[in-house]
Scaffold this active site. Structure first.
Site, PDB file in Angstrom:
ATOM      1  N   GLY A 127       1.829   1.262   4.585  1.00  0.00           N
ATOM      2  CA  GLY A 127       2.589   1.941   3.336  1.00  0.00           C
ATOM      3  C   GLY A 127       3.561   0.623   2.462  1.00  0.00           C
ATOM      4  O   GLY A 127       2.849  -0.523   2.693  1.00  0.00           O
ATOM      5  N   SER A 128       4.529   1.002   2.008  1.00  0.00           N
ATOM      6  CA  SER A 128       5.139  -0.040   1.353  1.00  0.00           C
ATOM      7  C   SER A 128       5.853  -1.194   2.001  1.00  0.00           C
ATOM      8  O   SER A 128       6.157  -0.971   3.223  1.00  0.00           O
ATOM      9  CB  SER A 128       6.355   0.701   0.290  1.00  0.00           C
ATOM     10  OG  SER A 128       7.298   1.053   1.182  1.00  0.00           O
ATOM     11  N   VAL A 157       9.461  -0.152   3.253  1.00  0.00           N
ATOM     12  CA  VAL A 157       9.524   0.827   4.450  1.00  0.00           C
ATOM     13  C   VAL A 157       9.120   0.048   5.596  1.00  0.00           C
ATOM     14  O   VAL A 157       9.579  -0.003   6.607  1.00  0.00           O
ATOM     15  CB  VAL A 157       8.612   2.078   4.066  1.00  0.00           C
ATOM     16  CG1 VAL A 157       8.712   2.942   5.502  1.00  0.00           C
ATOM     17  CG2 VAL A 157       9.439   2.815   2.994  1.00  0.00           C
ATOM     18  N   GLY A 158       7.985  -0.841   5.534  1.00  0.00           N
ATOM     19  CA  GLY A 158       7.565  -1.398   6.855  1.00  0.00           C
ATOM     20  C   GLY A 158       8.548  -2.407   7.063  1.00  0.00           C
ATOM     21  O   GLY A 158       8.686  -2.720   8.596  1.00  0.00           O
ATOM     22  N   GLU A 208       0.691  -2.810   7.902  1.00  0.00           N
ATOM     23  CA  GLU A 208      -0.145  -3.028   6.833  1.00  0.00           C
ATOM     24  C   GLU A 208       0.540  -2.580   5.579  1.00  0.00           C
ATOM     25  O   GLU A 208       0.524  -1.266   5.436  1.00  0.00           O
ATOM     26  CB  GLU A 208      -1.598  -2.507   6.989  1.00  0.00           C
ATOM     27  CG  GLU A 208      -2.616  -3.026   6.052  1.00  0.00           C
ATOM     28  CD  GLU A 208      -2.680  -2.408   4.741  1.00  0.00           C
ATOM     29  OE1 GLU A 208      -2.471  -3.139   3.758  1.00  0.00           O
ATOM     30  OE2 GLU A 208      -3.130  -1.149   4.697  1.00  0.00           O
ATOM     31  N   CYS A 210      -3.447  -1.014  -1.899  1.00  0.00           N
ATOM     32  CA  CYS A 210      -3.146  -2.378  -1.242  1.00  0.00           C
ATOM     33  C   CYS A 210      -3.668  -3.736  -1.487  1.00  0.00           C
ATOM     34  O   CYS A 210      -2.927  -4.554  -1.843  1.00  0.00           O
ATOM     35  CB  CYS A 210      -2.750  -2.186   0.142  1.00  0.00           C
ATOM     36  SG  CYS A 210      -4.016  -2.437   1.350  1.00  0.00           S
TER      37      CYS A 210
END
Length: 525
Positions: free
Chosen positions: A239-240, A243-244, A261, A295
């Site tokens: 994800g973003s 957030v990661g 990732e 991504c």
């Protein structure tokens, strides 16, 4: 393309096979819609609350020891069955991906094939979870290493690759003897439920693979509760970057190393000796395939100043002549996946500045009757369709250069020296994918060595992973973890060392070691 039933898939139960109890006060209902036909409901799901998510992890904990006791080659047979079931249902699963996420059918079918490829690779890994026999420094003693499963893995995935990316996590995690709690994107609920059904029908026992739909806040709280209870051993997140980063901090608090990732701002360099037409083809696919919602999508083209005008002219013509629209047709791309991404893309367009020159389409923003697109196919008023946008004149301090723009937008800027191109390629802090077009091996290898991306392509696009090659990024694109191929096994196993002394006496390492000495003062006469 296989036809799907017109009726909506409704009431997909959160936490299937998790035995975690009913959703509580924090839960709500979510409606997933077809982004090319916004009035069509594809799935309606009950979103679980945090205790439900944590309960799914506890159920997975209960099932994990029994699953780990199944011999790895037998677990490999289950993975083989997964591949065959997905292969047999490929048309229908791909059609569902197209219907729920707006991905063109050809791309969706390729995504489904990636699951099959992943299964085919990991079938053999069930017989190759190798440890090592290590020579000891003392007699009558042997040293061994073994791979052991981590335990319970939480997998949290986005919806731009709703079936391939989850498979990257789930299949190797299960093969290694872990149990999995999978939280997919709710806007890909029907697709996720379909993949889940295929995987469990391959013979996965109850509690080993668990599907939970939840929003971001409840998922976060559920992760925290499961970690605190000791019911979670690994988090895999796609994800973003924002957030990661939070998930990385949460996992670190419990001394865990997540598999992250994240996003990308992927550069494509057009060197002075490049095949310009080939570079245009690569930029078209990597910049606008999946409507730029990968991504690995192309962020900025760095083109040698001597080729700038030629490249921009050809790239603009290629984008302008491409067909966009109904993803069931032969199109470059379809709609944006969800309203949240459409709203965000509108914000990115707001980053354009007076020194930018947009080109590539007849307008900017959403394709409507008032802002039509030449060559559009389908009902332009029914879906989240957006004009492809090339932005020339990008500068290093522009926000549009520095930040990921998840959507059909590609920047173009010039450079004069390869070192300058490498510096620009690294300037954003992302490090997922990078590409260079050149006929010179020295240029290619200088770029490979200098760029910080986890994946580098020469004379190919920034997109296009293969199931047996490591996938992942560095910096703002991830924490160095890798998915796919044998490298992902390190994400889902822990090494255990065994020291076996059968000498009948205590032998102390570094102390009771036989010392054979020579004559260091010897010299030839």
């Amino acid at each position: 393309m296989a036809d799907l039933p017109n009726e909506a898939l409704t009431s997909v139960v959160a936490g299937q096979r998790a035995s975690a109890g009913p959703a509580g006060a924090g839960a709500r209902t979510y409606r997933s819609v077809n982004p090319s036909r916004l009035d069509e409901t594809v799935a309606q799901v009950d979103l679980a609350d945090a205790p439900y998510f944590a309960g799914a992890c506890k159920a997975a904990r209960t099932a994990q020891e029994r699953w780990a006791d199944v011999p790895a080659p037998v677990r490999g047979k289950v993975v083989a069955a997964m591949g065959r079931l997905v292969e047999a249902n490929a048309d229908r699963l791909a059609a569902l991906v197209t219907r729920e996420t707006g991905k063109p059918y050809a791309e969706a079918l390729g995504e489904v094939q990636e699951i099959v490829d992943t299964c085919d690779f990991f079938v053999g890994e069930g017989r190759r979870l190798y440890g090592q026999t290590v020579p000891s420094e003392m007699p009558d003693k042997q040293l061994f290493t073994f791979r052991e499963p981590l335990g319970v893995v939480a997998v949290i995935t986005a919806g731009n690759f709703p079936v391939a990316v989850p498979a990257w996590y789930i299949i190797p995690a299960l093969l290694c003897g872990n149990t999995v709690v999978w939280k997919p994107a709710e806007y890909a609920a029907a697709t996720s439920a379909a993949l889940f059904d295929l995987l469990v029908h391959a013979g996965v026992p109850d509690g080993v693979l668990n599907l939970v739909f939840a929003d971001g806040e409840q998922t976060w709280n559920g992760l925290e509760q499961a970690l605190e209870a000791g019911d979670l051993n690994k988090i895999g997140f796609t994800g973003s970057t924002e957030v990661g980063s939070r998930i990385g901090a949460l996992a670190g608090r419990y001394l865990q190393n997540p598999c992250l990732e994240l996003g990308g701002k992927n550069p494509l360099v057009v060197a002075e000796d490049a095949d310009v037409e080939l570079a245009v083809t690569g930029a078209l696919f990597s910049g606008f395939g999946t409507a730029g919602q990968r991504c690995t999508s192309l962020g900025t083209v760095l083109v040698h100043s001597s080729l700038h005008d030629q490249f921009l002219s050809r790239f603009t013509a290629a984008v302008a002549s491409s067909t966009i629209g109904d993803p069931r047709r032969d199109v470059l791309y379809g709609p944006l996946i969800d309203q949240r991404f459409a709203d965000r893309f509108e914000q990115y367009l707001g980053w354009l500045e007076p020194h930018h020159t947009p080109c590539g389409s007849t307008d900017l923003g959403r394709i409507t009757a008032a802002r039509p697109r030449d060559g559009f196919v389908g009902d332009l008023e029914s879906g989240l369709y957006y004009h492809p946008t090339i932005v020339d004149g990008v500068r290093p301090d522009d926000r549009i250069f520095q930040e990921e723009t998840f959507g059909p937008l590609v920047g173009v800027m010039s450079y004069d020296r390869l070192d300058e191109a490498i510096e620009l390629a690294n300037a954003t802090g992302y490090g997922l994918s990078a590409a260079i077009y050149t006929k010179d091996a020295a240029t290619a290898f200088r770029f490979r060595r200098g760029v910080r991306a986890g994946m580098v392509s020469v004379n190919n696009s920034t997109s296009g992973a293969e199931a047996h090659l490591p996938f992942g990024g560095n910096g703002r694109s991830g924490n160095g973890s890798r998915q796919s191929g044998m490298w992902v096994l390190d994400q889902f196993t822990r090494w255990q060392a065994l020291n076996w002394d059968y000498s009948g006496q205590l032998q102390r390492a570094q102390m009771d070691v036989t010392d054979i000495t020579g004559d260091p003062d010897f010299r030839l006469g």
